[in-house]
Design an enzyme around this catalytic site. Structure first.
Site, short mmCIF file in Angstrom:
data_model
loop_
_atom_site.label_atom_id
_atom_site.label_comp_id
_atom_site.label_asym_id
_atom_site.label_seq_id
_atom_site.Cartn_x
_atom_site.Cartn_y
_atom_site.Cartn_z
N ARG A 101 -8.60 3.32 0.02
CA ARG A 101 -8.75 2.63 -1.11
C ARG A 101 -9.82 1.54 -0.79
O ARG A 101 -10.20 1.38 0.35
CB ARG A 101 -7.22 1.87 -1.43
CG ARG A 101 -6.90 0.85 -0.44
CD ARG A 101 -5.51 0.31 -0.73
NE ARG A 101 -5.42 -0.73 -1.94
CZ ARG A 101 -4.65 -1.52 -1.88
NH1 ARG A 101 -3.42 -1.60 -1.12
NH2 ARG A 101 -4.59 -2.47 -3.05
N HIS A 131 4.79 -9.35 -3.37
CA HIS A 131 5.41 -8.07 -4.02
C HIS A 131 6.46 -8.73 -5.12
O HIS A 131 6.67 -7.98 -6.14
CB HIS A 131 6.45 -7.33 -2.96
CG HIS A 131 6.81 -6.13 -3.65
ND1 HIS A 131 5.93 -5.10 -3.64
CD2 HIS A 131 7.79 -5.84 -4.47
CE1 HIS A 131 6.62 -4.07 -4.47
NE2 HIS A 131 7.92 -4.57 -4.93
FE1 HAS Z 1 4.93 -1.19 -5.85
C1 HAS Z 1 2.17 -1.47 -3.26
C2 HAS Z 1 6.90 -0.24 -3.29
C3 HAS Z 1 7.47 -1.04 -8.29
C4 HAS Z 1 2.76 -2.53 -8.04
N1 HAS Z 1 3.07 -1.83 -5.86
C5 HAS Z 1 1.96 -1.92 -4.72
C6 HAS Z 1 0.74 -2.70 -4.96
C7 HAS Z 1 1.08 -2.91 -6.51
C8 HAS Z 1 2.27 -2.55 -6.80
C9 HAS Z 1 -0.07 -3.58 -7.26
O1 HAS Z 1 7.18 -0.50 -0.22
C10 HAS Z 1 -0.55 -2.52 -4.28
C11 HAS Z 1 -0.60 -4.11 -3.76
C12 HAS Z 1 -1.93 -4.02 -2.84
O2 HAS Z 1 -2.88 -4.41 -3.41
O3 HAS Z 1 -1.78 -3.86 -1.74
N2 HAS Z 1 6.66 -0.63 -5.50
C13 HAS Z 1 7.58 -0.25 -4.57
C14 HAS Z 1 8.67 0.18 -4.90
C15 HAS Z 1 9.07 -0.09 -6.08
C16 HAS Z 1 7.82 -0.60 -6.66
C17 HAS Z 1 9.92 0.56 -4.03
N3 HAS Z 1 5.09 -1.72 -7.74
C18 HAS Z 1 6.33 -1.49 -8.39
C19 HAS Z 1 6.05 -2.25 -9.71
C20 HAS Z 1 4.68 -2.57 -9.61
C21 HAS Z 1 3.99 -2.28 -8.41
C22 HAS Z 1 6.87 -2.42 -10.85
C23 HAS Z 1 4.11 -3.59 -10.95
C24 HAS Z 1 4.54 -3.70 -11.89
N4 HAS Z 1 4.66 -1.01 -3.72
C25 HAS Z 1 5.79 -0.42 -2.90
C26 HAS Z 1 5.07 -0.74 -1.56
C27 HAS Z 1 3.90 -0.84 -1.63
C28 HAS Z 1 3.84 -1.16 -2.95
C29 HAS Z 1 5.96 -0.26 -0.34
C30 HAS Z 1 3.00 -1.22 -0.51
C31 HAS Z 1 2.16 0.01 -0.12
C32 HAS Z 1 0.94 -0.11 0.94
O4 HAS Z 1 1.42 0.50 1.92
O5 HAS Z 1 0.08 -0.92 0.89
C33 HAS Z 1 10.21 0.29 -7.15
O6 HAS Z 1 10.59 -1.09 -7.83
C34 HAS Z 1 9.92 1.17 -8.01
C35 HAS Z 1 11.32 1.44 -8.85
C36 HAS Z 1 11.28 2.47 -9.89
C37 HAS Z 1 11.90 3.53 -10.39
C38 HAS Z 1 11.61 4.15 -11.65
C39 HAS Z 1 12.50 4.21 -12.70
C40 HAS Z 1 12.07 4.81 -13.83
C41 HAS Z 1 12.13 4.21 -15.32
C42 HAS Z 1 11.49 5.32 -16.41
C43 HAS Z 1 12.68 5.93 -16.97
C44 HAS Z 1 12.04 6.71 -18.02
C45 HAS Z 1 12.87 7.33 -19.35
C46 HAS Z 1 11.88 8.00 -20.17
C47 HAS Z 1 14.24 6.64 -19.48
C48 HAS Z 1 13.13 3.66 -9.45
C49 HAS Z 1 12.72 3.09 -15.44
C50 HAS Z 1 12.67 9.24 -20.64
C51 HAS Z 1 11.70 9.99 -21.28
C52 HAS Z 1 11.89 10.65 -22.63
C53 HAS Z 1 10.71 11.43 -23.30
C54 HAS Z 1 12.95 10.67 -23.48
#
Ligand code: HAS
Length: 580
Positions: free
Chosen positions: A447, A228
């Site tokens: 998947r 992770h």
């Molecule tokens: Fe994940 C599974 C939980 C982030 C990648 N994740 C995966 C797998 C991958 C992956 C590859 O808890 C699959 C692994 C496998 O093959 O089995 N993940 C999370 C959580 C976050 C998270 C809580 N993951 C990522 C990131 C990845 C990634 C980053 C890659 C770079 N993930 C999981 C969990 C699994 C999981 C479980 C296991 C699932 C299972 O059952 O197998 C957090 O870090 C996410 C936090 C993100 C935010 C979003 C903030 C938003 C932003 C955008 C702001 C936008 C703006 C635009 C400002 C809170 C920063 C404004 C727009 C205008 C037009 C002006």
């Protein structure tokens, strides 16, 4: 303490230029195969291609190549190339060429070894490659060399250069990009250790026939200790770009320097002790510890929420600088389509950010212990990671690859309209893909399954699921649009790669100034953060590792039958995957 973000371009030539350029170009060449295999995956999953293989590459072999090339090789090479360039630029110190050559040779040889094993069907173990699946030894040795090569610059180049810079600038704050890069590779070093343990003491001996058995649960626990935090190793270079470059590209300033530093340090603290959230359904680990990791997983979302706020505030500042009025007017005053100078790079970051909104929400669902039981191992998870690593990470890496190649070659970016269309097509494709796969996942679509020869094959009376067809086809449409975006990008990149140089090659980045730079001791002294990180890892992993060692299941128990399957020749594998 004074501000320190360097904004001067640095001329570059000779071996240093060759190394950074080739670290960008080699993985891009492999990425073409990785992305095309992704297209095969999505079409096979939708039942549009009904075949156990394509051009001799079977579904699982293709899935392994797709995952390893896109998520491991491309990202690792990019992180090193970008790290080299950003450290040079921000510290204004040359790279140590002996170290860089050693790192380059190890990474290239390692990649070629692993690629050989995967392409010849000797390592069809998916990108997670944990037991009970076993690959040919060349895959493990190749992966090990890649990882060792990638960590060398951190120890032998960047740390000594940072210390030398510190001695020369005792009253200056470390530049944010340097802090982010050092945090990222500290994380990388800490997580390589458990991975090396399972690879060297469990997988490799099994593969070489030196051991007959291994503890699968222990292997998986060690793998997810790495697995992770690995996703944050992919994410942090993107965050460096969001904090230090996006505000300037948008026409403004970074809203808060201390907030950026706090986000990176919180990643150091919380990225690692969360691995059990991949093992909620795994027997042998007690639920109390899974719950503890679930709690910490919510904590690791905190720096991303800080980033969402800080980046949005920086964009608002830029929009108002550009003449925006009213509460939300700033959103329409950002350079979404600008071809002026380097502003085209903005498109890659904003499209990535929009995708990351989906990735963040689905991640929080994954993290929830109870909701995870519904989505685990379904298409939902695939949607999640195509909007995180396949979204913000890939788009910012692609944009920065194009940007750096243009600077390092001393050329203008070619085919700018295509270069600009690429991120939006990619974004559109993956928004459609994400929605389709999330709904499919909730319907129960698994998947890692070739649905075209199973559940979506109408001639298969036993398995056929007509109700899964529609969203699988929508997913295929999304994936195809994204691949179109990649092709636009590839045209611009190849054009830029062969364009005639018009200026001196240089390393240069559009580094933004900050609005708020108040001295904040909490984010200046790194020692307490490193101590707290080691302590939290020890608290969170000591008992789960002990539990895995004492109650783990052995690879040859009746539940696991696949060790031999993974070592059989391709022809036999094809026979086995044929349905009656
Ligand atoms: Fe994940 C599974 C939980 C982030 C990648 N994740 C995966 C797998 C991958 C992956 C590859 O808890 C699959 C692994 C496998 O093959 O089995 N993940 C999370 C959580 C976050 C998270 C809580 N993951 C990522 C990131 C990845 C990634 C980053 C890659 C770079 N993930 C999981 C969990 C699994 C999981 C479980 C296991 C699932 C299972 O059952 O197998 C957090 O870090 C996410 C936090 C993100 C935010 C979003 C903030 C938003 C932003 C955008 C702001 C936008 C703006 C635009 C400002 C809170 C920063 C404004 C727009 C205008 C037009 C002006």
């Amino acid at each position: 303490m004074q501000t320190t973000q360097n904004t001067q371009a640095i001329p570059i030539k000779g071996a240093a230029r060759f190394i950074i350029l080739s670290e960008l170009i080699l993985p891009f060449i492999l990425l073409i195969l990785g992305v095309l295999l992704g297209l095969y995956q999505v079409l096979a999953r939708a039942g549009i291609i009904k075949s156990p293989d394509l051009l001799g590459i079977n579904y699982y072999q293709g899935l392994t190549l797709h995952g390893v090339i896109n998520a491991v090789v491309f990202t690792t090479f990019f992180a090193v190339a970008f790290g080299n360039a950003i450290m040079m630029h921000q510290l204004q110190r040359p790279l140590k060429m002996g170290v860089q050559w050693a790192s380059w040779v190890l990474m290239v040889v390692g990649t070629l070894m692993a690629a050989w094993a995967m392409l010849t069907g000797r390592a069809t173990v998916l990108y997670t490659f944990y037991l009970p699946m076993v690959a040919h030894w060349t895959f493990y040795v190749g992966a090990t060399l890649l990882l060792i090569g990638s960590i060398l610059p951190y120890f032998l180049d960047w740390i000594p250069n940072t210390l030398a810079w510190r001695r020369q600038n005792p009253n200056k704050k470390l530049p944010i990009a340097v802090l982010g890069n050092l945090v990222n590779f500290t994380l990388w070093f800490l997580i390589i250790l458990p991975l090396a343990t399972t690879v060297l003491f469990q997988m490799l001996p099994l593969s070489l026939g030196l051991a007959q058995e291994a503890n699968v649960l222990l292997s998986r626990t060690l793998f997810w200790f790495f697995g992770h935090a690995l996703v944050y190793f992919w994410l942090l270079p993107s965050y460096i770009m969001l904090y230090t470059m996006l505000p300037k590209l948008a026409g403004g300033k970074l809203y808060s320097d201390p907030a950026a530093r706090l986000a990176f340090l919180l990643f150091l603290l919380f990225s690692i002790p969360v691995g059990l959230h991949h093992q909620y359904t795994e027997g042998g680990l007690s639920s109390g510890w899974k719950l503890w990791h679930a709690f910490l997983t919510f904590m690791v979302a905190l720096p991303s929420f800080i980033t969402a706020f800080t980046v949005a505030a920086s964009l608002e500042h830029a929009g108002r600088n550009n003449g925006a009025q009213g509460l939300f007017g700033w959103m329409s005053k950002l350079p979404y389509w600008s071809k002026e100078g380097d502003k085209w790079l903005f498109a890659y970051m904003i499209a990535g950010l929009i995708l990351f909104l989906f990735g963040g929400i689905t991640g929080i669902v994954n993290a929830s212990y109870n909701l995870n039981l519904i989505v685990h191992n379904t298409a939902w998870v695939v949607g999640h990671f195509h909007t995180t690593v396949g979204g913000l990470v890939t788009l910012s890496f692609l944009g920065m690859t194009l940007y750096m190649i243009a600077k390092l070659r001393g050329v203008e970016v070619k085919a700018k309209p295509l270069a600009l269309a690429a991120p939006y097509l990619w974004m559109l494709g993956f928004v459609i893909f994400e929605i389709a796969l999330s709904i499919s996942g909730l319907q129960g679509v698994p998947r890692r399954s070739n649905l075209g020869i199973s559940y979506l094959d109408s001639s298969n009376e036993l398995l056929y699921r007509a109700d899964w067809l529609f969203w699988s086809h929508v997913g295929a449409l999304g994936g195809t649009i994204a691949v179109l975006g990649f092709l636009c990008f590839a045209v611009a990149l190849v054009g830029t790669l062969f364009a005639k140089p018009v200026k001196q090659p240089e390393v240069d980045f559009p580094i933004a100034e900050a609005i708020h730079e108040e001295p904040t001791p909490l984010v200046i002294n790194l020692r307490p953060w490193v101590t707290a990180t080691l302590l939290l890892i020890a608290i969170s992993y000591t008992y789960p590792v002990y539990e895995s060692m004492t109650s783990g299941v052995l690879a040859k128990s009746s539940g696991y039958q696949s060790i031999e399957n993974n070592l059989v020749p391709q022809s036999a594998l094809r026979e086995q995957t044929k349905l009656p």
